[in-house]
Design an enzyme around this catalytic site. Structure first.
Site, PDB file in Angstrom:
ATOM      1  N   ASP A  93       7.273 -12.904  17.697  1.00  0.00           N
ATOM      2  CA  ASP A  93       6.440 -13.265  18.841  1.00  0.00           C
ATOM      3  C   ASP A  93       7.173 -14.345  19.635  1.00  0.00           C
ATOM      4  OD1 ASP A  93       6.131 -15.587  17.418  1.00  0.00           O
ATOM      5  OD2 ASP A  93       4.023 -15.308  16.985  1.00  0.00           O
ATOM      6  N   ASP A 267      -0.620  -6.480  14.091  1.00  0.00           N
ATOM      7  CA  ASP A 267      -0.201  -7.519  13.146  1.00  0.00           C
ATOM      8  C   ASP A 267      -1.346  -8.497  12.965  1.00  0.00           C
ATOM      9  OD1 ASP A 267       0.550 -10.553  14.213  1.00  0.00           O
ATOM     10  OD2 ASP A 267       0.348  -9.075  15.814  1.00  0.00           O
ATOM     11  N   CYS A 305      -6.974   2.277  -6.073  1.00  0.00           N
ATOM     12  CA  CYS A 305      -5.700   1.792  -5.545  1.00  0.00           C
ATOM     13  C   CYS A 305      -4.590   1.958  -6.582  1.00  0.00           C
ATOM     14  CB  CYS A 305      -5.837   0.311  -5.160  1.00  0.00           C
ATOM     15  SG  CYS A 305      -4.322  -0.404  -4.483  1.00  0.00           S
ATOM     16  N   CYS A 307      -1.575   0.321  -6.320  1.00  0.00           N
ATOM     17  CA  CYS A 307      -0.590  -0.741  -6.145  1.00  0.00           C
ATOM     18  C   CYS A 307      -0.253  -1.402  -7.486  1.00  0.00           C
ATOM     19  CB  CYS A 307      -1.092  -1.777  -5.139  1.00  0.00           C
ATOM     20  SG  CYS A 307      -2.212  -3.036  -5.807  1.00  0.00           S
ATOM     21  N   CYS A 310      -3.214  -3.427  -9.070  1.00  0.00           N
ATOM     22  CA  CYS A 310      -4.315  -2.636  -9.633  1.00  0.00           C
ATOM     23  C   CYS A 310      -3.865  -1.802 -10.829  1.00  0.00           C
ATOM     24  CB  CYS A 310      -4.906  -1.742  -8.553  1.00  0.00           C
ATOM     25  SG  CYS A 310      -5.736  -2.667  -7.238  1.00  0.00           S
ATOM     26  N   HIS A 336      -1.799  -6.780  -3.241  1.00  0.00           N
ATOM     27  CA  HIS A 336      -2.843  -5.754  -3.111  1.00  0.00           C
ATOM     28  C   HIS A 336      -3.324  -5.616  -1.666  1.00  0.00           C
ATOM     29  CE1 HIS A 336      -6.464  -3.385  -3.612  1.00  0.00           C
ATOM     30  NE2 HIS A 336      -7.063  -4.312  -2.876  1.00  0.00           N
TER      31      HIS A 336
END
Length: 377
Positions: A93, A267, A305, A307, A310, A336
């Site tokens: 940015d 974002d 999930c 991931c 998890c 996560h």
């Protein structure tokens, strides 16, 4: 041209766009969510972990890297990619958001913005030219024009003056951008909540033919229905053959509703910030893992999930780590939450491909407890 936008498909059910952005450091599948790495790091995450969850692009902050360690240090390191060991695309940015967020520590004038450093009070100055100098040294694939983000609410005359200054600054950014061949400069459409001012801003900026366009000045405190109204009137004014980026938005409902309204890039610090407080996003809604009811809950954080968190750790263990202020707990909840949003965007892209994004949205909202889309996360 530093980047190229490729439109793959428009969802027949919703009008959402499936696309790809080709950059010097790889392809970004869109719609996409960009994890925020303000100080050349996504808090608690390694670049390898971000790749594991298949983040296509991350965002870093021009103002903060200007203040520390300084853009010349990053340039000497070979640019942001080498400095932080990330070989995929990066967006920076412009520092313009700090004009908004550090309002008590800055003064805006036509030449640029006078700051006091949030670290030590030192006097600083960022102009459009300085923002380009900093970002050219940082070396991201996509860099943002220096703008003023008007607060909400704000009077019409103030917003009009602000957006007209942003247009003048955008022109100065174009003229002083030293690396247009390998760094794409995006303009930022402002105009607050006023549709005619958004039209004016979009018209003035698109006439300058930037490689991409962001919509700024939203998610600054306004109700979600106002944000969506502004999107619906502004997005059609932007070129169809270039990326559209909605700045600072990252709640699951807004990612879905933004995609439906034609946004390609998002974002937000939301998933990482709330993770450090023990708040997580799951397939059935918000879950605050520090709550006492999870003391002896040995199931996964989110049974749906896949991931790393998890797959390997229980709610009881996560609660223990967060309550004990253990850094590993912050890492696991952050992992996560980022994985959750990146998976959501993969699901969004698949739904667009199959012309069923509105159906997907309705099913997700019903399960997530967001039947009223103004309720938010």
């Amino acid at each position: 041209m530093a980047i190229k936008y490729e439109l793959i498909k428009v969802c027949k059910q919703s009008g959402a766009r499936l696309g790809r952005i080709h950059t010097p450091h790889g392809i970004i599948d869109t719609p996409t969510f960009m994890p925020v790495g303000t100080q050349a790091t996504v808090k608690t995450m390694s670049p390898e972990e971000l790749k594991q969850m298949d983040a296509h692009i991350i965002l870093s902050n021009t103002y903060h890297l200007f203040v520390r360690p300084g853009h010349e240090i990053v340039r000497q390191a070979g640019g942001l990619h080498k400095f932080m060991n990330w070989d995929r695309p990066i967006l920076t940015d412009s520092g313009g958001f700090q004009v908004f967020s550090l309002s008590k520590m800055r003064k805006i004038r036509e030449e640029g913005v006078d700051f006091r450093s949030h670290l030590n009070g030192d006097k600083l100055f960022i102009s459009p030219e300085k923002a380009m100098e900093i970002q050219n040294a940082l070396g991201p694939d996509i860099m943002m024009a220096f703008d003023e983000c008007a607060p909400y609410p704000a009077e019409y005359d103030y917003v009009k003056q602000s957006l007209e200054r942003t247009t003048r600054w955008a022109e100065r950014c174009l003229k002083s951008h030293a690396r247009p061949h390998d760094q794409a400069l995006f303009a930022i459409v402002q105009g607050g909540m006023y549709d005619d001012l958004r039209r004016q801003s979009a018209s003035e900026l698109t006439s300058m033919d930037f490689p991409g366009y962001a919509i700024g000045g939203l998610s600054v405190g306004e109700p979600k229905d106002i944000m969506y109204r502004v999107l619906e009137s502004t997005v059609p004014l932007l070129p169809a053959d270039k990326p559209r980026y909605l700045m600072g938005v990252g709640s699951p409902d807004a990612l879905l509703d933004g995609s439906i309204r034609g946004i390609d890039m998002f974002d937000c610090v939301l998933p990482t910030r709330i993770a450090r407080n023990g708040t997580t996003m799951t397939s059935s809604g918000r879950l605050v893992i520090r709550n006492a009811k999870f003391t002896d809950d040995f199931g996964p954080l989110d049974p749906e999930c896949s991931c790393y968190t998890c797959t390997n750790y229980s709610r009881a263990y996560l609660r223990h780590l967060i309550k004990a202020d253990e850094t590993f707990g912050l890492r696991l909840t952050t992992y996560h939450n980022l994985h959750f949003l990146l998976q959501l965007m993969r699901d969004v892209r698949q739904a667009i491909m199959e012309d069923r994004l509105l159906d997907f949205r309705d099913a997700f909202f019903a399960k997530y407890g967001l039947l009223d889309n103004d309720k938010g996360f």
